[in-house]
Scaffold this motif. Structure first.
Motif, PDB file in Angstrom:
ATOM      1  N   GLY A  43     -16.677  12.621   3.085  1.00 24.57           N
ATOM      2  CA  GLY A  43     -16.564  13.809   2.246  1.00 24.57           C
ATOM      3  C   GLY A  43     -17.899  14.331   1.751  1.00 24.57           C
ATOM      4  N   GLU A  44     -18.945  13.524   1.846  1.00 27.19           N
ATOM      5  CA  GLU A  44     -20.282  13.930   1.417  1.00 27.19           C
ATOM      6  C   GLU A  44     -21.082  14.599   2.526  1.00 27.19           C
ATOM      7  OE1 GLU A  44     -21.975  10.249   0.104  1.00 27.19           O
ATOM      8  OE2 GLU A  44     -20.312   9.888  -1.279  1.00 27.19           O
ATOM      9  N   VAL A  45     -20.593  14.496   3.761  1.00 29.12           N
ATOM     10  CA  VAL A  45     -21.300  15.078   4.899  1.00 29.12           C
ATOM     11  C   VAL A  45     -21.042  16.584   4.885  1.00 29.12           C
ATOM     12  CG1 VAL A  45     -21.526  15.091   7.414  1.00 29.12           C
ATOM     13  CG2 VAL A  45     -21.018  12.944   6.220  1.00 29.12           C
ATOM     14  N   ALA A  88     -10.029  18.487   8.509  1.00 24.61           N
ATOM     15  CA  ALA A  88     -11.378  19.046   8.622  1.00 24.61           C
ATOM     16  C   ALA A  88     -12.453  17.971   8.503  1.00 24.61           C
ATOM     17  CB  ALA A  88     -11.589  20.126   7.564  1.00 24.61           C
ATOM     18  N   VAL A  89     -12.245  16.976   7.659  1.00 28.59           N
ATOM     19  CA  VAL A  89     -13.266  15.946   7.472  1.00 28.59           C
ATOM     20  C   VAL A  89     -13.506  15.161   8.761  1.00 28.59           C
ATOM     21  CG1 VAL A  89     -11.708  14.136   6.591  1.00 28.59           C
ATOM     22  CG2 VAL A  89     -14.101  14.161   5.893  1.00 28.59           C
ATOM     23  N   LEU A  90     -12.448  14.914   9.527  1.00 26.09           N
ATOM     24  CA  LEU A  90     -12.609  14.207  10.800  1.00 26.09           C
ATOM     25  C   LEU A  90     -13.261  15.115  11.837  1.00 26.09           C
ATOM     26  CD1 LEU A  90     -12.241  11.746  12.584  1.00 26.09           C
ATOM     27  CD2 LEU A  90      -9.879  12.504  13.013  1.00 26.09           C
ATOM     28  N   SER A  91     -12.837  16.360  11.888  1.00 25.28           N
ATOM     29  CA  SER A  91     -13.444  17.316  12.812  1.00 25.28           C
ATOM     30  C   SER A  91     -14.934  17.455  12.533  1.00 25.28           C
ATOM     31  CB  SER A  91     -12.742  18.670  12.677  1.00 25.28           C
ATOM     32  OG  SER A  91     -13.323  19.610  13.546  1.00 25.28           O
ATOM     33  N   ASN A  92     -15.287  17.539  11.259  1.00 25.20           N
ATOM     34  CA  ASN A  92     -16.691  17.666  10.876  1.00 25.20           C
ATOM     35  C   ASN A  92     -17.496  16.425  11.277  1.00 25.20           C
ATOM     36  OD1 ASN A  92     -18.847  19.128   9.502  1.00 25.20           O
ATOM     37  ND2 ASN A  92     -18.697  17.520   7.955  1.00 25.20           N
ATOM     38  N   ALA A  93     -16.912  15.247  11.070  1.00 31.56           N
ATOM     39  CA  ALA A  93     -17.608  14.009  11.463  1.00 31.56           C
ATOM     40  C   ALA A  93     -17.871  14.011  12.965  1.00 31.56           C
ATOM     41  CB  ALA A  93     -16.787  12.792  11.051  1.00 31.56           C
TER      42      ALA A  93
END
Length: 183
Positions: A43-45, A88-93
């Motif tokens: 979540g910080e990325v 979204a957090v997984l997609s962003n990672a």
């Protein structure tokens, strides 16, 4: 016996997420020759932006994510489904891990996805999204690892059949030989 490290990307930021708990159960049940490292701080990325991804000044949280996944032998996404797709957090990672193009932290890594949702389909669409995205990013997707489990009528954290399927998925990911699969 070779020791294998699996980096786990949890697709939910909620502290008491069932998928987070599931990742912790899998870590606790890992065979002796396997270390399961849950990657914290997704979540910080920041959202991926090529302007932020420079050789001289990458955000520390993104650099940490890349480093942790680079050091792992395998990658496992443990994720729910949000509105019929991966969170979204997984997609962003995955976006951060896909760069630099052709040499990102996911390139050549065996990758699998498991997870649970309170829907009849158990997150199949999210899992298909994660598999497709990781494959495009260069991961070696291990199809036999995908487990999409509905949490509607079963306690996924204690049901022996569910846990056996998930533990088996981890073993298949560990035993996957990318060189043999390519032959």
């Amino acid at each position: 016996m070779t020791h294998t490290t699996i980096a786990v990307l949890v697709g939910s930021l909620r502290s008491d997420s069932v998928n987070r708990q599931l990742a912790e159960v899998l870590r606790g049940q890992a065979p002796e020759d396997v270390s399961i490292e849950i990657i914290d701080g997704l979540g910080e990325v920041p959202f991926y932006n090529q302007d932020l991804d420079t050789p001289d000044d990458i955000p520390a949280s993104a650099a940490r994510l890349r480093d942790q996944v680079s050091r792992a032998d395998r990658v496992l996404a443990v994720t729910p489904e949000y509105n019929g797709r991966m969170p979204a957090v997984l997609s962003n990672a995955i976006d951060w891990l896909s760069r630099p193009y052709g040499a990102g932290a996911l390139v050549g890594k065996p990758f699998g996805v498991v997870g649970v949702t309170p829907t009849p389909y158990g997150g199949q669409w999210a899992h298909a999204d994660a598999v497709r995205s990781a494959g495009i990013a260069g991961a070696k997707v291990v199809e036999d690892v995908t487990v999409s489990q509905s949490a509607l009528e079963v306690d996924v954290l204690t049901d022996p059949d569910v846990l056996a399927r998930l533990t088996n998925a981890v073993r298949v990911l560990v035993d996957y030989d990318a060189e043999q699969a390519a032959a």
